[in-house]
Write a protein that holds these residues in place. Structure first.
Motif, short mmCIF file in Angstrom:
data_model
loop_
_atom_site.label_atom_id
_atom_site.label_comp_id
_atom_site.label_asym_id
_atom_site.label_seq_id
_atom_site.Cartn_x
_atom_site.Cartn_y
_atom_site.Cartn_z
N GLY A 163 5.50 13.77 11.51
CA GLY A 163 7.03 13.40 11.34
C GLY A 163 7.40 11.87 10.88
N GLY A 164 6.22 10.81 10.49
CA GLY A 164 6.13 9.13 10.66
C GLY A 164 5.56 9.18 8.84
N LEU A 165 5.48 7.80 8.99
CA LEU A 165 4.46 7.35 7.75
C LEU A 165 3.38 6.54 8.19
CD1 LEU A 165 7.27 5.38 5.96
CD2 LEU A 165 6.62 7.84 5.63
N ALA A 166 2.75 6.91 7.07
CA ALA A 166 0.88 6.06 7.55
C ALA A 166 0.16 5.18 6.18
CB ALA A 166 -0.20 6.95 7.91
N PRO B 150 0.50 -0.85 -0.10
CA PRO B 150 0.02 -0.09 0.36
C PRO B 150 0.53 1.24 -0.21
CG PRO B 150 0.10 -1.38 2.33
CD PRO B 150 0.83 -1.89 1.34
N VAL B 151 0.04 2.02 -0.88
CA VAL B 151 1.33 3.39 -1.04
C VAL B 151 0.56 4.16 0.68
CG1 VAL B 151 1.13 6.17 -0.92
CG2 VAL B 151 0.83 3.82 -2.97
N ARG B 152 2.29 4.75 1.37
CA ARG B 152 1.92 4.78 2.86
C ARG B 152 2.21 6.72 2.35
NH1 ARG B 152 2.89 0.90 6.17
NH2 ARG B 152 3.51 -0.95 4.80
N TYR B 153 1.49 7.38 3.12
CA TYR B 153 1.46 8.57 3.26
C TYR B 153 2.27 9.80 4.54
CZ TYR B 153 -2.40 7.61 -0.20
OH TYR B 153 -2.52 7.56 -1.46
N TYR B 154 2.90 10.68 3.89
CA TYR B 154 3.70 11.26 5.57
C TYR B 154 2.81 12.52 5.54
CZ TYR B 154 7.95 11.59 7.01
OH TYR B 154 9.12 12.39 8.39
N GLN B 155 2.76 12.12 7.58
CA GLN B 155 2.00 12.23 7.99
C GLN B 155 3.19 13.66 9.10
OE1 GLN B 155 -0.22 9.50 10.98
NE2 GLN B 155 1.88 9.17 10.76
N SER B 156 1.95 15.17 9.10
CA SER B 156 3.13 16.29 10.13
C SER B 156 3.13 15.78 11.39
CB SER B 156 2.00 17.17 10.18
OG SER B 156 0.51 16.60 10.96
#
Length: 696
Positions: free
Chosen positions: A251-254, A243-249
């Motif tokens: 400082g980590g991926l989700a 699955p594509v990961r998205y960068y969060q504010s």
């Protein structure tokens, strides 16, 4: 890395950056113009560039990626432009106006300004519906939930075409059943809306903060949901195995579902990865005190890392909206390559914050822009290659840049075009220096103790001037500077924050046991979440913190603690850590006073394998990399100096170049002013240092 590649994508206001790393440590950087009207179009265009260079189809690249990571400005842009979804709020009766009252607070700098306009409400008054219910501060129910009030609110929302609903009740963090039942009714009556429960999104004390955070999340959720679905669908069509990961504010991926449910974490998605990248490129030089600055086409972002730890903000006003969840502390101002120069009513030159963006862009882009921008000034000053940017893919029109500055600034101010261009350069630098001072001097840090790391495509042309103004002696400029945030994404871990409220005094065993029980509960949720995402026990790392204060204080401070059992033995360590932190922040401590906990938080990381570090070989000497000379301006008198121009691509490790000089990398241009020297390190970064004897 388990597959051939790892791909990071960072969507900015002007360019979308693509960083592709392989197992050997080779990192390639690509740029495509951002497409705000359809952000997925820029991703398609960037993958086409990657496919062209590698000579393999885009689907083969994607299917051989162990991670595809996306940092996006979609949420941020929706909040800035107030183009989020139509939102309804269900709250405790009598609290419909807490969003507008805002605790009676005005932002710093405007507190005594009667003409400062109120913030635009994300939920209009008629869509804020109070329902009869009441929970007291000890968690007991004073008045049961009136379900007919909830149903009446849903009827209104249906009639008004509401897309998304936030629910936030007073003291719901101690008794969430009312919110949950109200949520069930909303799902029953409005099955198509996106739902946000304040007690689930931000289970912390402070009703206004929780309500505002829930509303911002609800406002952005449908926008993020559509974006995530479009991106995920596109990558699946290309054969993505993960699955594509998205960068969060934070400082980590989700994963995408987490970004849809917790859209508030997407607000500062892009610049939040800069600190990780800044620390990474400084490791070979043994530097842990880092200021990372990122100048793109539209904005200038600043982050600070002290002793390897990056500042985290909670419970802050961001774009005038109170947000409680943890966010990497980013200072942002309107200063980028597209920032427009103009003359104010007093006849003084100003720069920004308005920007030409990518459409029409600076005048030199030749896409219809008529106003003078920073990029036009840098071209006129001789810093940028008139043959074009991004390896020639983006041609530049020097005549149009010259004309834009002449017509709008130089002629009205009765000065030469060169002097006007240098004035633009100087003013935008001063704006950026003021921003750096806000995250350093105004917070008790001496900028001279830090290394300045350059990120963003436009930064390298200004970096030595910024360092000179701040008294900073050392600069680290990665070859990947223009895509450093995208690079920061591919070296980051999956990260989730889990919170609970625990208003307890640290003076009895029952309090210690309750805190330990809450930590166990929320960490159990996090571990289960990460395991379902494919992480095993050894790949899961937990960090704990407590929001604490002395009894009687209004505000608390966050204290990091170890992952030990909270009991009568360990509680003294926790108190000592609080006293120490309180003294650091406020210059004093009160060891004899009773300490109380307000909130608890666990940050769980799913540790991701990192790509091999880039290595630069011998390459060629600076003499062989010399492309020629260009007349450039380095002073306010507008006089041009014959300046050597180097091709950075073939340069080998330990190559040394003294200023004045310009080094042209494929996606960035490095201006080395007189008094500075650059050395290319084997790690792929230029170490730029001040020559005290030759400094201006």
């Amino acid at each position: 890395m388990k597959s051939d590649y790892r791909l990071g994508i960072d969507a900015g206001g002007t360019f979308t950056d693509f960083v592709l790393a392989d197992k050997s440590g080779q990192v390639r950087l690509f740029k495509a113009l951002s497409t705000p009207q359809d952000p997925t179009l820029a991703i398609r265009n960037g993958l086409a560039l990657i496919s062209e260079e590698l000579g393999v189809p885009a689907n083969e690249v994607v299917s051989n990626c162990d991670l595809c990571i996306n940092g996006t400005t979609v949420g941020l842009n929706a909040l800035i432009t107030h183009k989020g979804a139509k939102t309804g709020l269900i709250c405790t009766a009598g609290h419909q106006d807490s969003l507008e009252i805002r605790l009676g607070h005005k932002e710093d700098g405007y507190r005594y300004d009667p003409e400062y306009p109120p913030a635009t409400m994300l939920v209009p008054r008629y869509l804020r519906r109070g329902v009869r219910e009441r929970v007291l501060s000890d968690g007991t129910v004073r008045e049961a939930l009136n379900e007919s009030d909830v149903r009446a609110a849903c009827e209104l929302f249906r009639a008004e075409g509401v897309e998304t609903v936030a629910i936030s009740f007073v003291w719901s963090v101690l008794h969430p059943d009312h919110e949950r039942r109200a949520g069930e009714i909303v799902r029953e009556m409005l099955p198509g809306v996106v739902l946000t429960l304040g007690s689930e999104l931000y289970p912390q004390v402070r009703e206004y903060t929780r309500t505002s955070t829930a509303v911002v999340n609800a406002y952005l959720a449908p926008i993020m949901k559509r974006y995530v679905e479009a991106v995920d669908s596109y990558f699946r069509s290309l054969g993505a195995r993960q699955p594509v990961r998205y960068y969060q504010s934070n400082g980590g991926l989700a994963i995408g579902q987490a970004m849809t449910d917790r859209s508030v974490y997407a607000i500062n998605s892009g610049p939040a990865s800069a600190p990780a990248a800044g620390q990474y490129v400084c490791e070979p030089f043994g530097k842990k005190d880092v200021i990372t600055v990122d100048m793109g086409g539209t904005s200038f972002d600043i982050t600070l890392t002290k002793d390897g730890s990056t500042n985290i903000n909670k419970n802050i006003d961001f774009l005038r909206y109170r947000i409680g969840v943890p966010m990497i502390q980013v200072e942002t101002l309107g200063a980028g390559g597209g920032s427009i120069g103009w003359i104010d009513e007093m006849g003084l030159m100003q720069m920004g914050p308005q920007s030409a963006g990518s459409d029409p862009g600076p005048a030199c882009y030749g896409q219809g822009g008529k106003l003078p921008t920073v990029s036009d000034a840098n071209l006129v000053l001789g810093y940028l290659n008139p043959d074009g940017l991004v390896g020639g893919r983006l041609p530049l029109d020097a005549a149009k840049a010259h004309q834009a500055i002449k017509t709008n600034l130089a002629d009205p101010l009765r000065m030469s075009v060169e002097r006007a261009a240098y004035g633009m350069f100087t003013i935008v630098n001063a704006n950026m220096v003021n921003g750096i001072r806000r995250v350093t001097v105004e917070r008790g840090y001496d900028p001279r103790d830090f290394v300045l790391v350059g990120a963003g495509g436009a930064t390298a042309a200004h970096i030595t001037a910024l360092a000179d103004a701040m008294g900073i002696d050392t600069i680290v400029l990665p070859k990947l500077a223009s895509g450093l945030c995208a690079f920061g994404q591919i070296i980051s871990d999956v990260k989730y924050n889990y919170m609970a409220t625990a208003p307890l005094r640290l003076d009895n065993a029952a309090a210690y046991a309750r805190i330990d029980e809450l930590f166990t509960q929320i960490e159990g949720q996090g571990v289960a979440h990460l395991k379902s995402d494919g992480f095993k026990g050894k790949d899961v790392v937990t960090k704990r913190s407590l929001d604490m204060r002395y009894v009687g204080q209004v505000h608390e401070c966050t204290v990091e603690i170890g992952n030990f059992k909270v009991d009568a033995k360990s509680i003294e360590k926790i108190k000592d850590a609080f006293h120490k932190r309180h003294k650091e922040l406020y210059t004093y401590a009160e060891p004899a006073s009773t300490v109380e906990v307000v909130n608890i938080e666990s940050t769980l990381y799913g540790v991701v394998d990192k790509p091999a570090r880039m290595k630069i070989g011998k390459g060629v000497s600076p003499q062989k990399a010399l492309k020629g000379h260009r007349d450039a301006v380095f002073s306010a008198d507008g006089k041009r100096i014959r300046t050597p121009i180097y091709d950075g691509t073939p340069l080998g490790a330990d190559a040394v170049i003294k200023g004045p000089a310009v080094i042209e990398e494929v996606t960035t241009t490095i201006v080395i002013e007189p008094g500075w020297t650059a050395r290319l390190d084997a790690s792929g970064s230029y170490l730029v240092t001040r020559d005290r004897k030759g400094a201006k």
